[in-house]
Design an enzyme around this catalytic site. Structure first.
Site, PDB file in Angstrom:
ATOM      1  N   TYR A 144       0.821  -1.207   0.000  1.00 28.84           N
ATOM      2  CA  TYR A 144       0.000   0.000   0.000  1.00 28.84           C
ATOM      3  C   TYR A 144       0.864   1.270   0.000  1.00 28.84           C
ATOM      4  CZ  TYR A 144      -4.703  -1.907   0.884  1.00 28.84           C
ATOM      5  OH  TYR A 144      -5.919  -2.533   0.777  1.00 28.84           O
ATOM      6  N   LYS A 189       2.946 -15.315   1.853  1.00 26.48           N
ATOM      7  CA  LYS A 189       3.190 -16.016   0.582  1.00 26.48           C
ATOM      8  C   LYS A 189       4.698 -16.282   0.521  1.00 26.48           C
ATOM      9  CE  LYS A 189       1.780 -17.594  -3.446  1.00 26.48           C
ATOM     10  NZ  LYS A 189       0.933 -18.793  -3.574  1.00 26.48           N
ATOM     11  N   ASP A 221      -3.103 -18.120  -0.357  1.00 28.92           N
ATOM     12  CA  ASP A 221      -4.079 -18.819  -1.214  1.00 28.92           C
ATOM     13  C   ASP A 221      -4.757 -19.948  -0.434  1.00 28.92           C
ATOM     14  OD1 ASP A 221      -1.564 -20.038  -1.176  1.00 28.92           O
ATOM     15  OD2 ASP A 221      -1.613 -20.679  -3.276  1.00 28.92           O
ATOM     16  N   ASP A 245      -6.408  -7.064   4.074  1.00 33.08           N
ATOM     17  CA  ASP A 245      -7.550  -6.387   3.438  1.00 33.08           C
ATOM     18  C   ASP A 245      -8.450  -7.429   2.775  1.00 33.08           C
ATOM     19  OD1 ASP A 245      -9.103  -4.262   2.327  1.00 33.08           O
ATOM     20  OD2 ASP A 245      -8.083  -4.589   0.428  1.00 33.08           O
ATOM     21  N   ASP A 249     -12.389  -9.062   4.211  1.00 32.80           N
ATOM     22  CA  ASP A 249     -13.660  -9.013   3.472  1.00 32.80           C
ATOM     23  C   ASP A 249     -14.219 -10.421   3.332  1.00 32.80           C
ATOM     24  OD1 ASP A 249     -13.591  -6.245   3.029  1.00 32.80           O
ATOM     25  OD2 ASP A 249     -14.313  -6.470   0.960  1.00 32.80           O
TER      26      ASP A 249
HETATM   27  C1  IPM Z   1     -10.450  -1.189   4.069  1.00 37.28           C
HETATM   28  C2  IPM Z   1     -10.673  -0.556   2.728  1.00 37.28           C
HETATM   29  C3  IPM Z   1      -9.491   0.354   2.396  1.00 37.28           C
HETATM   30  C4  IPM Z   1      -8.259  -0.503   2.351  1.00 37.28           C
HETATM   31  C5  IPM Z   1      -9.648   1.158   1.101  1.00 37.28           C
HETATM   32  C6  IPM Z   1     -10.920   1.951   1.090  1.00 37.28           C
HETATM   33  C7  IPM Z   1      -8.459   2.048   0.854  1.00 37.28           C
HETATM   34  O1  IPM Z   1     -10.880  -1.507   1.745  1.00 37.28           O
HETATM   35  O2  IPM Z   1     -10.310  -0.458   5.057  1.00 37.28           O
HETATM   36  O3  IPM Z   1     -10.424  -2.421   4.142  1.00 37.28           O
HETATM   37  O4  IPM Z   1      -7.949  -1.096   1.317  1.00 37.28           O
HETATM   38  O5  IPM Z   1      -7.564  -0.557   3.364  1.00 37.28           O
HETATM   39 MN    MN Z   2     -10.981  -3.544   2.498  1.00 34.06          MN
END
Ligand code: IPM
Ligand code: MN
Length: 362
Positions: A144, A189, A221, A245, A249
């Site tokens: 990042y 990884k 993975d 990240d 999710d």
């Molecule tokens: C999160 C979001 C952010 C990230 C984005 C919006 C920059 O997806 O907080 O998980 O990738 O960290």
């Molecule tokens: Mn995110």
């Protein structure tokens, strides 16, 4: 730990303002019940900040966040930037810049399963038995923030980590595992990436200091697959910015909705609380978003400031609503509540308990 009094509020974009408004009502109900006074200072971030000031992270936002005891953030992001790869200024720069400015190197994303929502999970109910995990995501380094380059024909993002950067997040993860079920998974990884091999080295070195923690190593993975196949094996996961990240999710939907997962981020002195979900632009202004992830972020805030009874109250109120099928449209079987109606119910439940003793006395 300082007292929780001044909160910098960054509502941001999309559904951010709607979910944050409900979280503030919940904080106010807690303030009322326990005689705390919370002061809020609202500032701009993200696309709305670009529209109003030209910058996704105005300097007075940074200053207010530094001055506050805690920051409460909604969401940032707007499709008009996602679809424009040539945009020089982007809402995400606001969030990434803020994490860097405040030195928020640790992002904590816990996942709990609410019983009454098991049927909504993508997994079979029996696979959810015993699922209770927390992801420690490194937040201010890696791909990042490494050097970037882009020209007409070539682009690159440098994935770079130093030993101290890995060590400070890994230590927090080990400490968390010690307080929990004593199992730590490093997700990396290392079969391909040198940066991952350094993560492995550092975690192996640290493991000697935490002999009571069982450390496991998984490639990303495989971890992504294991998260679906057998999520109850995880207790604490520690991983880099990008892998955390993606994995968070993925983990979030196990509980039935991305709208349920809260997070806290911290560094040397600042603390920031935000839902894991994004700005959900399709729902903006419709009062249909699920405010639970943001309200659970407030619960984490209260707990971090040692307001344990207050945090328990928030969790109880949310659990009550979920148990009673008082749910927004992402989760409701029938008769969905709006975002603010769910806020009403949570606030009502928190305050109801205040009234019981006085009613009993009269
Ligand atoms: C999160 C979001 C952010 C990230 C984005 C919006 C920059 O997806 O907080 O998980 O990738 O960290
Ligand atoms: Mn995110």
């Amino acid at each position: 730990m300082s007292k929780l009094s001044n909160i910098c509020v960054l509502k941001g974009d999309g559904i951010g303002p709607e979910v944050v408004d409900q979280a503030i009502r919940v904080l106010n109900a807690i303030g009322h019940k326990y005689a705390h006074s919370f002061h809020y200072e609202e500032k701009l971030i993200g696309a709305i900040a670009i529209d109003e000031t030209g910058s996704p992270l105005p300097t007075d936002t940074i200053a207010a966040c530094h001055a506050a005891d805690a920051v409460l953030l909604g969401a940032i992001g707007d499709p008009k930037y996602d679809d424009d790869p040539s945009a020089k200024v982007r809402p995400e720069q606001g969030l990434l810049g803020l994490r860097k400015e405040l030195g928020l190197f640790a992002n904590v994303r816990p996942l709990k399963i609410f019983d009454n929502l098991r049927h909504l999970s993508v997994l079979k109910p029996e696979q959810l038995e015993g699922v209770d995990l927390v992801i420690y995501r490194e937040l201010t380094g890696g791909i990042y923030f490494g050097a970037k380059h882009r020209d007409e024909n070539q682009a690159s993002d440098l994935m770079i980590y130093t030993r101290p950067e890995i060590e400070r997040i890994a230590r927090l993860a080990f400490l968390s595992a010690q307080r929990r079920r004593k199992r730590l998974h490093l997700v990396d990884k290392a079969n391909v990436l040198d940066s991952s091999r350094l993560w492995r080295q550092v975690v192996q070195d640290l493991a000697k200091e935490y002999p009571d923690v069982d450390v496991q190593y998984l490639f990303i993975d495989n971890a992504a697959m294991q998260m679906i196949l057998y999520p109850s094996q995880f207790d604490v996961i520690v991983t880099s910015n990008m892998f955390g990240d993606i994995l968070s999710d993925e983990a979030s939907v196990l509980g039935g909705s991305l709208g349920l997962l809260p997070s806290s981020s911290f560094g040397e002195s600042s603390r920031l609380y935000e839902p894991v979900h994004g700005s959900y632009p399709q729902a903006a202004g419709k009062n249909i978003a699920n405010p639970i992830a943001t309200i659970l972020s407030v619960e984490m805030m209260l707990r971090d400031f040692d307001l344990v009874e207050e945090a328990d109250d928030v969790l109880k109120a949310i659990t009550h609503c979920i148990d009673q099928d008082l749910l927004t449209q992402d989760l409701a079987r029938q008769d969905p509540l709006t975002c603010s109606q769910l806020g009403d119910e949570i606030v009502k439940h928190i305050l109801q308990e205040v009234q019981i003793p006085s009613a009993a006395l009269s």
